[in-house]
Design an enzyme around this catalytic site. Structure first.
Site, PDB file in Angstrom:
ATOM      1  N   SER A 239       6.599  -1.738   3.629  1.00 26.98           N
ATOM      2  CA  SER A 239       5.540  -1.975   2.649  1.00 26.98           C
ATOM      3  C   SER A 239       5.503  -0.833   1.627  1.00 26.98           C
ATOM      4  CB  SER A 239       4.196  -2.147   3.360  1.00 26.98           C
ATOM      5  OG  SER A 239       3.229  -2.668   2.483  1.00 26.98           O
TER       6      SER A 239
ATOM      7  N   LYS B 253     -20.734  -9.306  -6.307  1.00 24.45           N
ATOM      8  CA  LYS B 253     -20.883  -7.873  -6.081  1.00 24.45           C
ATOM      9  C   LYS B 253     -20.727  -7.493  -4.608  1.00 24.45           C
ATOM     10  CE  LYS B 253     -21.596  -3.688  -7.414  1.00 24.45           C
ATOM     11  NZ  LYS B 253     -20.538  -3.009  -8.164  1.00 24.45           N
TER      12      LYS B 253
END
Length: 266
Positions: free
Chosen positions: A116, A168
């Site tokens: 990764s 949010k």
């Protein structure tokens, strides 16, 4: 008269002893200085270890910049043993490696694992060396969220959230994401995935289409990675050193230089 001569003689003896001591010290200093000067003119290979999860890029970037500016360091080896990490820090290191190869050769040496983000950084180097059994690849992006709403319900705890916008509190553990939130997260993942694929393709000089075929998160052995063009040479750290020694700018037998360990405050 004879009594008056003794202080003068004593002073002369003291001055003579001091002169001898100073002369000896100067000789030692000159010898040490000359030997250190010879060392400073010998070619060097800088080695920067990158171990563990990638979370804070600052130390690695500082080492890269320092080695890049040091004229006696002719090449840099990134000794990587990392399963990956956060996207932002990984990209910062990748970009600094890409800047560094404009002035000096950089070789990535994969130890046990460079997956990764670990491979993301390695792909920025001029060459990649990996052991046949090293674990690498894992070109992909993952995001995880934990949900504890069932546990909270059982113990009678409820959250009341006040927010300025619909998304949010996206990813909050006390509720499941809405379908719209899932779409936003998947779009974000695909965006970062594209950045990952483009970076590897650019670093390795391979077509994006070729990287896309294997950019599904799977891992490879070092041997398989070499067959796919993700690795250049199979070998250990010493093979990476030998590869660096064969660089055109290096003459003679260079010595390895590691970053100085910073002392933590009390």
């Amino acid at each position: 008269m004879a009594g008056k001569k003794h202080p003068v003689l004593i002073a002369l003896v003291i001055f003579a002893v001091i002169a001898i001591l100073l002369g000896s010290m100067m000789a030692v200093i000159i010898k040490m200085t000359s030997s250190s000067t010879n060392l400073s003119f010998s070619d060097k290979i800088g080695v920067i270890p990158i171990n563990g999860p990638i979370t804070d890029p600052q130390a690695i970037i500082s080492h890269l910049i320092k080695f890049k500016k040091d004229k006696s360091i002719k090449a840099i080896i990134l000794r990587i043993n990392s399963p990956g990490g956060a996207v932002g820090p990984t990209q910062e290191i990748y970009l600094e490696v890409r800047r560094t190869i404009q002035n000096k050769k950089v070789i990535a040496s994969i130890a046990g694992i460079a997956a990764s983000g670990g491979y993301y950084i390695a792909s920025a180097a001029n060459k990649i060396v990996a052991n046949p059994g090293s674990i690498t690849g894992s070109i992909g992006v993952i995001m995880k969220f934990i949900h504890i709403e069932n546990i909270l319900d059982k113990i009678g705890i409820k959250f009341e959230v006040f927010k300025s916008g619909e998304f949010k509190d996206m990813g909050s553990p006390h509720r499941k994401p809405s379908e719209r939130e899932k779409e936003i997260i998947n779009t974000l993942i695909q965006d970062i995935q594209k950045q990952f694929v483009d970076a590897v393709a650019d670093g390795r000089g391979l077509p994006v289409k070729k990287i896309l075929k294997i950019a599904d998160g799977r891992i490879f052995s070092g041997e398989r990675a070499k067959e796919l063009g993700l690795v250049d040479v199979l070998g250990n750290f010493q093979d990476a050193v030998e590869l660096a020694k064969n660089m055109p700018d290096i003459t003679g037998e260079p010595r390895l230089v590691y970053p100085k360990k910073s002392k933590l405050p009390f």
